[in-house]
Design a protein around this motif. Structure first.
Motif, short mmCIF file in Angstrom:
data_model
loop_
_atom_site.label_atom_id
_atom_site.label_comp_id
_atom_site.label_asym_id
_atom_site.label_seq_id
_atom_site.Cartn_x
_atom_site.Cartn_y
_atom_site.Cartn_z
N PHE A 175 0.86 -1.15 0.08
CA PHE A 175 -0.02 -0.05 -0.06
C PHE A 175 0.76 1.21 -0.07
O PHE A 175 2.07 1.28 0.78
CB PHE A 175 -1.02 0.01 1.20
N TYR A 176 0.34 2.30 -0.83
CA TYR A 176 0.92 3.56 -0.99
C TYR A 176 0.31 4.61 -0.30
O TYR A 176 -0.83 4.73 -0.48
CB TYR A 176 1.38 3.96 -2.01
N SER A 177 1.04 5.56 0.56
CA SER A 177 0.16 6.63 0.99
C SER A 177 -0.39 7.73 0.09
O SER A 177 0.39 8.18 -0.70
CB SER A 177 0.92 7.37 2.18
N GLY A 178 -1.80 7.59 -0.03
CA GLY A 178 -2.64 7.97 -0.92
C GLY A 178 -2.11 9.69 -1.27
O GLY A 178 -1.69 9.81 -2.52
N LYS A 179 -2.25 10.38 -0.35
CA LYS A 179 -2.28 11.78 -0.47
C LYS A 179 -0.85 12.16 -1.06
O LYS A 179 -0.62 12.93 -2.05
CB LYS A 179 -2.64 12.54 0.76
N TYR B 258 -4.42 4.87 2.13
CA TYR B 258 -3.63 4.09 1.34
C TYR B 258 -4.31 3.29 0.31
O TYR B 258 -5.35 2.82 0.27
CB TYR B 258 -2.69 3.21 2.38
N PHE B 259 -3.33 3.38 -0.82
CA PHE B 259 -4.14 2.72 -2.09
C PHE B 259 -3.11 1.31 -2.48
O PHE B 259 -1.77 1.61 -2.34
CB PHE B 259 -3.98 3.59 -3.41
N GLU B 260 -3.75 0.21 -2.59
CA GLU B 260 -2.98 -1.07 -2.76
C GLU B 260 -2.57 -0.96 -4.19
O GLU B 260 -2.94 -0.44 -5.37
CB GLU B 260 -4.06 -2.18 -2.82
N GLU B 261 -1.30 -1.63 -4.39
CA GLU B 261 -0.20 -1.59 -5.37
C GLU B 261 -1.09 -2.28 -6.91
O GLU B 261 -1.02 -1.34 -7.87
CB GLU B 261 0.79 -2.19 -5.43
N ASP B 262 -1.53 -3.41 -6.66
CA ASP B 262 -1.99 -3.77 -7.98
C ASP B 262 -3.09 -3.03 -8.48
O ASP B 262 -3.47 -2.74 -9.84
CB ASP B 262 -2.50 -5.02 -7.92
#
Length: 473
Positions: A377-381, A438-442
């Motif tokens: 997961f990447y920190s979205g903002k 957070y947004f998931e990589e795939d």
């Protein structure tokens, strides 16, 4: 005269025993190291009707400068002339020990006392050297008031002697002494070991032996527990006063305080103490957040890695939140900033990918890459900002927009909208962690048409041609 001679003989014998203990323990402690200069101290406290008269001898000093921190209540501070060299390094204002060769310097001062018929607790009683760490403390307490009762310190009580006109008690142990307690009622010493002394009634030997075992596992310095009826509860440093035996509470506090004393952990960083205690003992300690963190650590690390982590903890003398995060990272090969941010109650324990993140060829700063449940997961903002998007949210939706594309992710139903076209979602591409989305990589690779390549040292994110949306709804 005979009484005085007997007292002097007693002191000589006890000092001889303690000197042997001191050098034996210093040999065993060799190799641990310290961040500041280490010194030993011997403190003589004499209680008279008008106050506590204190002589304090700093021993094993290095030749550098030491700043003296006097107790707030101290009066008549002075250098004490014990021998011809005991004041040679003291400055005129008696606020510092200057550079020099004399390894021992002595001071004297008084502390006013408040009269009490039942008990007195003295906190922050003794002077300290600001840029020094106490190795061992020998504490002598002589009561000339004939008040009776019992004197107790967080240090191990070596012996006590009551004569016709004076009462004498000696304490000794590793580390500093900050607290001194007196009460007029005698208390039996219910249990005594290297790690703990318990005064009072109500603690079973089995309970005491378990406490001893736990404190030994975390290598805690000696701690003292006083159990007494109508006792006002007090817990600080290595001294616990309590009016009842709550085994679970007592165990948790003693282990936590023992670890804090062992590693010099600040009272505001109890989470660090709880994680260290859990790892050293092999069972969870502390609040829910600490227990969850411990579970995640033990799930991720192998038995060999956990053993390596405990060895690193065993050879560490000072433990700060960042140090604990770093030790976990060294053993796991991953990254965590949990303890660094643990003051924020929303912050949970996650392992992070330690590799450098680049977005469209530029190094991306302050973007967390969390590893959770086998996903990335990447920190979205921060992540989308680097890609030229703005992320905003309310109770219904998450909005990720730039000049040409407007995404809206529903927080209620499994779909998102891109430029007024609706797409269904099989799984949510986002997850709220540490108070943010957070947004998931795939998912972001598919939805935002991104290319993510990984090497041993870096994660490279770049825009890909075309767009492959989820199934139309």
């Amino acid at each position: 005269m005979k009484i005085i001679m007997r007292t002097l003989v007693l002191l000589v014998l006890i000092n001889a025993v303690l000197l042997y203990m001191h050098y034996s323990q210093m040999e065993g402690a060799a190799g641990k190291g310290s961040e500041t200069a280490t010194y030993d101290q011997e403190i003589e406290v004499t209680q008279r009707n008008d106050g506590l008269y204190i002589r304090q001898h700093f021993k094993g000093l290095e030749n550098g400068r030491y700043e003296i921190v006097w107790p707030e209540q101290s009066e008549n501070e002075a250098c004490y002339i014990k021998d011809k060299s005991s004041c040679t390094r003291m400055n005129d204002s008696v606020t510092a020990i200057l550079e020099g060769d004399a390894a021992e310097q002595s001071i004297s001062y008084q502390i006013p006392i408040k009269s009490s018929d039942s008990s007195n607790l003295y906190e922050n009683l003794f002077a300290k050297l600001r840029n020094g760490t106490v190795g061992t403390t020998m504490l002598h307490v002589t009561d000339e008031t004939n008040s009776g009762g019992v004197w107790i310190s967080e240090l191990d009580r070596i012996g006590t002697k009551k004569l016709n006109r004076i009462e004498y008690t000696m304490f000794y142990g590793n580390g500093k002494a900050d607290l001194l307690y007196w009460q007029n009622k005698e208390l039996p010493e219910a249990y005594r070991s290297e790690q703990i002394s318990i005064f009072g009634n109500g603690v079973h030997k089995e309970q005491a032996a378990r406490l001893q075992g736990l404190l030994k596992k975390v290598d805690a310095p000696h701690m003292t527990v006083v159990v007494g009826a109508n006792q006002k509860p007090f817990m600080k440093g290595r001294l616990v006063l309590t009016d009842q035996v709550d085994t679970e509470l007592l165990e948790g506090r003693l282990v936590q305080y023992g670890v804090m004393a062992r590693y010099g952990i600040a009272s505001s960083e109890r989470m660090t103490a709880n994680i260290a205690a859990s790892l050293l003992i092999g069972e969870p300690y502390g609040n829910g957040a600490a227990k969850k963190a411990y579970e995640k650590i033990t799930e991720k690390l192998s038995a060999t890695q956990l053993e390596q982590l405990n060895k690193k903890l065993g050879s560490t003398s000072k433990l700060e939140p960042q140090t604990m995060d770093q030790l976990i990272g060294e053993v796991s090969g991953l990254k965590t900033t949990f303890l660094e941010h643990a003051a924020d109650e929303q912050y949970g324990f996650y392992f992070e990918d330690p590799r450098e993140l680049k977005i469209n060829g530029e190094k991306a700063e302050n973007i967390s890459v969390l590893l959770e449940d086998g996903q990335v997961f990447y920190s979205g903002k921060e992540f989308f900002s680097q890609l030229g998007y703005t992320l905003e949210s309310n109770q219904q939706s998450i909005y990720v927009t730039n000049e040409s594309n407007k995404y809206r992710f529903s927080l209620r139903d499994p779909f998102y909208v891109l430029n007024e076209r609706k797409y269904s979602l099989r799984t949510e591409p986002y997850k709220k962690m540490n108070g943010t989305y957070y947004f998931e990589e795939d998912a972001i690779k598919r939805i935002f048409s991104l290319k993510i390549e990984k090497t041993d040292g870096a994660i490279d994110v770049s825009s890909a041609e075309g767009k492959e949306g989820e199934t139309d709804k």
